[in-house]
Design an enzyme around this catalytic site. Structure first.
Site, mmCIF file in Angstrom:
data_model
loop_
_atom_site.group_PDB
_atom_site.id
_atom_site.type_symbol
_atom_site.label_atom_id
_atom_site.label_comp_id
_atom_site.label_asym_id
_atom_site.label_seq_id
_atom_site.Cartn_x
_atom_site.Cartn_y
_atom_site.Cartn_z
ATOM 1 N N LYS A 175 62.637 -114.547 67.120
ATOM 2 C CA LYS A 175 62.799 -114.223 65.725
ATOM 3 C C LYS A 175 64.510 -114.019 65.209
ATOM 4 C CE LYS A 175 61.893 -114.034 61.470
ATOM 5 N NZ LYS A 175 61.217 -113.221 60.516
ATOM 6 N N LYS A 243 69.698 -107.713 56.867
ATOM 7 C CA LYS A 243 69.319 -106.611 58.375
ATOM 8 C C LYS A 243 68.995 -107.398 59.522
ATOM 9 C CE LYS A 243 65.057 -106.290 58.669
ATOM 10 N NZ LYS A 243 63.819 -106.909 59.298
#
EC number: 1.1.1.60
Length: 298
Positions: A175, A243
């Site tokens: 990811k 983030k």
């Protein structure tokens, strides 16, 4: 054992439609979200609402978490010991964390689950809000292969491309790579749109032909129309991509890997956030390129 009862924690932009799709697939879904109105949306879709995470996972065969960041997932699953979700689960239960968090945290969660006989998968997703709504997400799962196969029917209800990519933490590592590619591509799409506009080219027509060639991508297809319309309603917020790029840069540093372009994109995303665009869609990178080029409309 056929897994039918699902406790779902985190019913936001992604989690809400994912939980609703699980209901459509015939699972018994009990959901919890800190914002009660989001829990009510699941109830309206045929699921059950819970007043706490503990209530949501009671009697569950599978627990799914879809939360913003590593500390949120750790707080819910581990708590301060016996008050964490994992401590409340019966041996043989499966936890599928579909949030995007640090790979090292994913590994620690898997270890904590193993101590209690609970299988933990890190299974982050890609595809954005529309992919969550359409149940066409890509799911990159890390963890024990047998646990993955047992959870496969659940994953099939929310995604189209489901791949077991390796041991615990591998899903989050893939990811991170996904977010690196998406961030870099978005930045280049933004630069291309400003470049085209500066030369007086019809950008919609340009995007149409670019999408059919080697420059074509899912990012161009899904993001360019909204960017052209200056519609930055969040499908995926700048805050979250900021983030995620922090996860990428930290993991790259840990592995001793150079990501010069990725580091620049992380800086640009952080700058965009600092300018007050954290709640915008990450396609708002266009605004920053316009400003840097002296072509901002305001």
């Amino acid at each position: 054992m056929a897994m039918t009862a699902i406790g779902f924690i985190g019913l936001g932009v992604m989690g809400g439609p994912m939980a609703a799709n699980l209901v459509k697939a015939g699972f018994e879904v009990t959901g919890y979200n800190r914002s009660p109105e989001k829990t009510q949306r699941l109830v309206a879709a045929g699921g059950r609402g819970a007043a706490s995470a503990a209530e949501a996972v009671e009697g569950a065969d599978v627990v799914i978490t879809m939360l913003p960041d590593s500390p949120d997932v750790e707080s819910v699953l581990l708590g301060s010991g016996d008050d964490g979700v994992i401590a409340r689960l019966a041996a043989g239960t499966t936890v599928v964390d579909m949030s995007t968090i640090r790979p090292d945290v994913a590994r620690s969660l898997a270890a904590a689950g193993a101590q209690r006989g609970v299988g933990v998968l890190d299974a982050p997703v890609s595809g954005g809000e529309q992919g969550a709504i359409d149940a066409t997400l890509s799911v990159m799962a890390g963890g024990d292969a047998a646990t993955f196969e047992a959870a496969r029917p659940v994953l099939d209800a929310v995604g189209k491309t489901i791949v077991h990519v390796g041991p615990a933490g591998a899903g989050q590592t893939v990811k991170a790579a996904n977010q690196l590619i998406v961030g870099g591509t978005l930045q280049l799409v933004a630069e291309a749109l400003v470049f085209l506009d500066a030369h007086g080219v019809d950008r919609a027509r340009a995007v149409e032909v670019l999408a059919g060639g080697l420059a074509g991508s899912a990012v161009l297809d899904r993001k360019a129309p909204a960017m052209l319309a200056a519609n930055f309603r969040p499908g995926f917020r700048v805050d979250l991509h900021h983030k995620d790029l922090g996860i990428v840069t930290a993991a790259a540093r840990e592995a001793g890997v150079a990501i010069p372009v990725g580091a620049l994109v992380a800086t640009l995303m952080g700058s965009l956030r600092a300018q007050g665009h954290g709640d915008h869609d990450h396609g708002a990178l266009l605004l920053q390129v316009e400003r840097l080029s002296g072509r901002a409309s305001a």
